[in-house]
Design an enzyme around this catalytic site. Structure first.
Site, PDB file in Angstrom:
ATOM      1  N   ARG A  76      69.553  -7.159  91.089  1.00  0.00           N
ATOM      2  CA  ARG A  76      69.956  -6.280  92.189  1.00  0.00           C
ATOM      3  C   ARG A  76      69.288  -6.761  93.467  1.00  0.00           C
ATOM      4  O   ARG A  76      68.066  -6.884  93.527  1.00  0.00           O
ATOM      5  CB  ARG A  76      69.556  -4.838  91.914  1.00  0.00           C
ATOM      6  CG  ARG A  76      69.722  -3.928  93.127  1.00  0.00           C
ATOM      7  CD  ARG A  76      69.270  -2.495  92.817  1.00  0.00           C
ATOM      8  NE  ARG A  76      69.101  -1.744  94.032  1.00  0.00           N
ATOM      9  CZ  ARG A  76      67.937  -1.260  94.473  1.00  0.00           C
ATOM     10  NH1 ARG A  76      66.823  -1.430  93.802  1.00  0.00           N
ATOM     11  NH2 ARG A  76      67.880  -0.576  95.590  1.00  0.00           N
ATOM     12  N   HIS A 120      69.520  -1.170 102.152  1.00  0.00           N
ATOM     13  CA  HIS A 120      68.116  -0.992 101.774  1.00  0.00           C
ATOM     14  C   HIS A 120      67.296  -1.004 103.072  1.00  0.00           C
ATOM     15  O   HIS A 120      66.483  -1.880 103.318  1.00  0.00           O
ATOM     16  CB  HIS A 120      67.678  -2.081 100.791  1.00  0.00           C
ATOM     17  CG  HIS A 120      66.471  -1.734  99.974  1.00  0.00           C
ATOM     18  ND1 HIS A 120      66.449  -1.799  98.600  1.00  0.00           N
ATOM     19  CD2 HIS A 120      65.227  -1.312 100.331  1.00  0.00           C
ATOM     20  CE1 HIS A 120      65.244  -1.456  98.139  1.00  0.00           C
ATOM     21  NE2 HIS A 120      64.485  -1.154  99.185  1.00  0.00           N
ATOM     22  N   GLU A 165      67.461   4.857  98.025  1.00  0.00           N
ATOM     23  CA  GLU A 165      66.472   5.891  98.324  1.00  0.00           C
ATOM     24  C   GLU A 165      66.674   6.584  99.673  1.00  0.00           C
ATOM     25  O   GLU A 165      65.829   6.498 100.563  1.00  0.00           O
ATOM     26  CB  GLU A 165      65.056   5.309  98.269  1.00  0.00           C
ATOM     27  CG  GLU A 165      64.708   4.713  96.924  1.00  0.00           C
ATOM     28  CD  GLU A 165      63.227   4.333  96.805  1.00  0.00           C
ATOM     29  OE1 GLU A 165      62.515   4.365  97.816  1.00  0.00           O
ATOM     30  OE2 GLU A 165      62.799   4.026  95.678  1.00  0.00           O
ATOM     31  N   ASN A 289      65.347   4.874  90.624  1.00  0.00           N
ATOM     32  CA  ASN A 289      64.041   4.251  90.858  1.00  0.00           C
ATOM     33  C   ASN A 289      62.965   5.232  90.423  1.00  0.00           C
ATOM     34  O   ASN A 289      63.029   6.422  90.756  1.00  0.00           O
ATOM     35  CB  ASN A 289      63.827   3.934  92.347  1.00  0.00           C
ATOM     36  CG  ASN A 289      64.779   2.866  92.855  1.00  0.00           C
ATOM     37  OD1 ASN A 289      65.525   2.263  92.082  1.00  0.00           O
ATOM     38  ND2 ASN A 289      64.742   2.629  94.161  1.00  0.00           N
ATOM     39  N   TYR A 291      58.659   5.590  90.123  1.00  0.00           N
ATOM     40  CA  TYR A 291      57.285   5.083  90.264  1.00  0.00           C
ATOM     41  C   TYR A 291      56.258   6.025  89.641  1.00  0.00           C
ATOM     42  O   TYR A 291      55.345   5.580  88.964  1.00  0.00           O
ATOM     43  CB  TYR A 291      56.965   4.788  91.742  1.00  0.00           C
ATOM     44  CG  TYR A 291      57.725   3.562  92.204  1.00  0.00           C
ATOM     45  CD1 TYR A 291      57.229   2.291  91.980  1.00  0.00           C
ATOM     46  CD2 TYR A 291      58.987   3.673  92.790  1.00  0.00           C
ATOM     47  CE1 TYR A 291      57.946   1.155  92.330  1.00  0.00           C
ATOM     48  CE2 TYR A 291      59.709   2.552  93.146  1.00  0.00           C
ATOM     49  CZ  TYR A 291      59.177   1.293  92.917  1.00  0.00           C
ATOM     50  OH  TYR A 291      59.905   0.169  93.252  1.00  0.00           O
ATOM     51  N   GLU A 348      64.579   0.328  89.877  1.00  0.00           N
ATOM     52  CA  GLU A 348      63.245  -0.117  90.329  1.00  0.00           C
ATOM     53  C   GLU A 348      62.205   0.586  89.496  1.00  0.00           C
ATOM     54  O   GLU A 348      62.306   1.795  89.247  1.00  0.00           O
ATOM     55  CB  GLU A 348      62.974   0.259  91.790  1.00  0.00           C
ATOM     56  CG  GLU A 348      63.714  -0.549  92.809  1.00  0.00           C
ATOM     57  CD  GLU A 348      63.336  -0.158  94.249  1.00  0.00           C
ATOM     58  OE1 GLU A 348      62.211   0.351  94.482  1.00  0.00           O
ATOM     59  OE2 GLU A 348      64.179  -0.347  95.126  1.00  0.00           O
TER      60      GLU A 348
HETATM   61  C1  FCB Z   1      60.603   1.737  96.823  1.00  0.00           C
HETATM   62  C2  FCB Z   1      61.470   0.863  97.706  1.00  0.00           C
HETATM   63  C3  FCB Z   1      61.186  -0.604  97.574  1.00  0.00           C
HETATM   64  C4  FCB Z   1      59.701  -0.860  97.458  1.00  0.00           C
HETATM   65  C5  FCB Z   1      59.103  -0.009  96.362  1.00  0.00           C
HETATM   66  C6  FCB Z   1      57.644  -0.271  96.128  1.00  0.00           C
HETATM   67  O1  FCB Z   1      60.507   3.013  97.370  1.00  0.00           O
HETATM   68  O2  FCB Z   1      62.826   1.064  97.404  1.00  0.00           O
HETATM   69  O3  FCB Z   1      61.752  -1.267  98.673  1.00  0.00           O
HETATM   70  O4  FCB Z   1      59.096  -0.642  98.672  1.00  0.00           O
HETATM   71  O5  FCB Z   1      59.287   1.334  96.671  1.00  0.00           O
END
Ligand code: FCB
Length: 443
Positions: A76, A120, A165, A289, A291, A348
């Site tokens: 991607r 993006h 995002e 995504n 985290y 992500e």
């Molecule tokens: C996400 C973003 C990506 C990168 C990661 C760490 O929020 O989509 O571009 O910055 O975090």
């Protein structure tokens, strides 16, 4: 120890974004974008710029080679709107499209499925000068840009993601000023930016669907489970508010054509009749995504009176983000329960650590290996429990320009030496290659 296996057609790969890796900002007719302006204003913590970044614009064949060698079958990447439409509206820049044309051919020749993201975060500056995501003037230009890109690439690229995002763009770019374009517009600015991105996304999805019927259409949203720091009612209410802003405006808009009831009053001055229908779209594939979770508590004076509280966690990445693989499992299970289990992929997931180059020249990023192992494991567990997950793409292939943090935070599974631009696969790269070979992860 337990081993989780993945299907043969599972998508494995990495995600990148144009602004973070390409460099070549003034090459081949690219126009200015909001991140160029923001960087020039001295807003990047380590005072670096993305002028060169990974120089992917010129070194992409090497980067595609690294993906091929790792066994990736998906990639991607994002397309830079200001390369394709330098003024945001008006003439198309064929040279900008030529770059992606070459890249796509190279990716396909490597046996990798190209998954293109149209936005993006590199909004053409002339569109920001017209109000950017605060208004509607950006919606049709986005759909026109989508059409122009598809006209050139959709004979070969079948997977199209509209946005990346939108919540981060809205909150950090328009609400609190930590990202480009750097506005401090508070709650209303956040909600306006979200709503107009939702509308632009709906317009672009319809534009692409009208062009061709053989495309897989979707978008990328970062979903973070919002939990209250403790059981105080004001903190529980804060978590609900933040969930509405962070997760539900993007997700319920798209999947249900619904403005979260908690925010209906706050959004009514700029939501027009019929908007919900324009935002809703039966996408084919959602990129998620992930985290970490978010832990919320009440704090007056912040947008929505919410502060990110104490995560009750004993492991943290170099970003200061908590390491919570169970949050990914929970999120996928909740998504399955609440949205009818449509096809998703992890678009992500990854971590920054303070990597060091060892005397032997290698990067033994054991923390990142653990992070990836546990998160891929969480995906495997969710799939074993019925979640419809089609792939896992880590963030990111390369160390890159991490927005307001500049080059200081390294997320890559491949190290980039910013002096020489030399690429060094880290232990995490070899780890992912092994997972792909085995189609399995062992926890
Ligand atoms: C996400 C973003 C990506 C990168 C990661 C760490 O929020 O989509 O571009 O910055 O975090």
């Amino acid at each position: 120890m337990s081993t989780l296996t993945f299907p043969d057609d599972f998508l494995w790969g990495a995600s990148t974004s144009s602004y973070q890796i390409e460099g070549a900002l003034e090459v081949d007719g690219r126009g200015p974008c909001v991140w160029d302006t923001f960087t020039r204003q001295g807003k990047i913590q380590d005072h670096t710029t993305a002028a060169t970044a990974c120089d992917h614009y010129h070194r992409w064949p090497e980067d595609v080679g690294l993906m091929k060698a790792a066994g990736f079958n998906a990639y991607r990447f994002s397309i830079a709107w200001p390369r394709v439409v330098p003024n945001g509206t008006g003439p198309i820049n064929p040279k900008g499209l030529d770059f992606y044309d070459r890249l796509v051919d190279g990716v396909l020749a490597a046996g990798i499925r190209p998954m293109a993201c149209l936005y993006h975060w590199d909004l053409p500056q002339p569109l920001e000068d017209e109000g950017g995501w605060q208004g509607r003037a950006v919606i049709e230009p986005f759909a026109d840009y989508a059409r122009a890109v598809a006209a050139r690439l959709a004979d070969r690229v079948k997977d199209w993601m509209m946005l990346n995002e939108p919540n981060v763009v809205a909150i950090f770019g328009y609400g609190v000023g930590e990202h480009a374009p750097g506005h401090h517009l508070g709650e209303e600015g956040i909600l306006r930016a979200l709503h107009h991105q939702n509308l632009a996304q709906g317009a672009a999805l319809r534009a692409l669907a009208a062009e061709r019927s053989d495309l897989t259409l979707g978008t990328v949203i970062n979903l973070q489970p919002c939990r209250a720091e403790d059981d105080k009612p004001e903190n529980i209410a804060a978590a609900q508010r933040w969930d509405a802003v962070w997760n539900r405006v993007p997700l319920d808009g798209l999947m249900r054509g619904q403005i979260p009831p908690l925010l209906a009053e706050a959004m009514k001055s700029f939501v027009l009749p019929g908007d919900e229908a324009k935002i809703r779209y039966p996408i084919d594939l959602l990129g998620i995504n992930y985290y970490s979770r978010m832990t919320m508590k009440y704090e007056a004076g912040r947008p929505f009176n919410v502060f990110w509280g104490d995560a009750h966690c004993d492991r943290w990445t170099f970003m200061g983000w908590p390491v919570q693989p169970d949050g990914l499992y929970d999120l996928l299970m909740e998504f399955k329960r609440d949205y009818g289990n449509p096809a998703v992929y992890i678009a992500e997931n990854g971590a920054a650590y303070d990597d060091q180059v060892a005397p032997d020249g290698a990067v033994h990023d054991a923390d990142r290996v653990t992070f990836l192992r546990e998160h891929i494991g969480a995906v495997g567990r969710a799939m074993a429990d019925g979640c419809n997950v089609k792939g896992y793409l880590c963030w990111s292939l390369l160390d890159n320009f991490e927005w307001a943090f500049g080059l200081a935070k390294r997320f890559g599974i491949v190290r980039v030496d910013y002096e020489t631009l030399k690429r060094t696969p880290k232990d995490s790269y070899h780890f992912i290659a092994e997972v792909i070979r085995n189609k399995a992860v062992t926890l």
